[in-house]
Design an enzyme around this catalytic site. Structure first.
Site: not given
Length: 197
Positions: A11, A15, A88, A90
């Protein structure tokens, strides 16, 4: 030659900033891009990719079970697209990562994904595991722990700042919920105190 890229980190490493800059570089040169983000992450607003430094753009969204090959194919049929960007990542399902790989191979479009590698318990997200297996290129976006070492892990905290060690893998949050740490300080935070040498 088109490739599937996985840009990963913990976090608060920037990114989304890196994604937005890369997309801007294409647009600045007169090329179009296609941006997507997870439908379940609406911290910046539904269908919006935003950075903590204050920049953001509207994006299409992806949901669980959605066919991303078809979605990208439809976008390409609407007009030129030099690159697909996914934030996002993931939250992708393993089958969706395969769909992205097929889009790279069959539709010849580069796809750049950005996401977390591991969750607050140190476990790979399913989408990240699939990207680690299938991506043509992987790049780490780095951030640092409070001690100055590279942060590779993240802890989840409650509203009182207490570290949580159980819970659902997915809980959308930002600085108020997650803290990036090096592995040693993550171990300490979750109660696995390293031996001093």
């Amino acid at each position: 030659m088109a490739k599937l890229y996985f840009n990963f980190s913990t976090m608060n490493a920037g990114k989304s900033t890196v994604l937005l800059q890369a997309s801007h570089n294409y647009i600045e040169r007169g090329m179009q891009t296609y941006l997507m983000t997870a439908d379940l992450d609406d911290r910046a607003g539904q269908g919006r990719i935003a950075s903590r430094i204050g920049i953001g753009v509207d994006a299409d969204t992806f949901t669980r079970g959605e066919d991303l090959f078809s979605k990208i194919e439809k976008r390409l049929s609407a007009g030129p697209c030099a690159c697909v960007f996914i934030d996002e990542a993931q939250f992708l399902e393993p089958e969706q990562v395969w769909q992205l790989a097929r889009a790279v191979d069959d539709l010849k479009v580069p796809i750049m994904t950005y996401g977390l590698r591991v969750d607050f318990q140190g476990e790979l997200f399913p989408g990240s595991a699939a990207l680690l297996a299938l991506a043509d290129e992987m790049r780490e976006v780095r951030t640092i722990c409070w001690c100055g070492k590279k942060a590779t892990m993240v802890v989840r905290q409650d509203e009182n700042g207490q570290v949580l060690t159980d819970g659902d893998q997915v809980q959308v949050g930002g600085n108020e919920t997650y803290v990036s740490l090096c592995r040693r300080h993550w171990r300490e935070a979750v109660g696995d105190r390293p031996r001093d040498t």
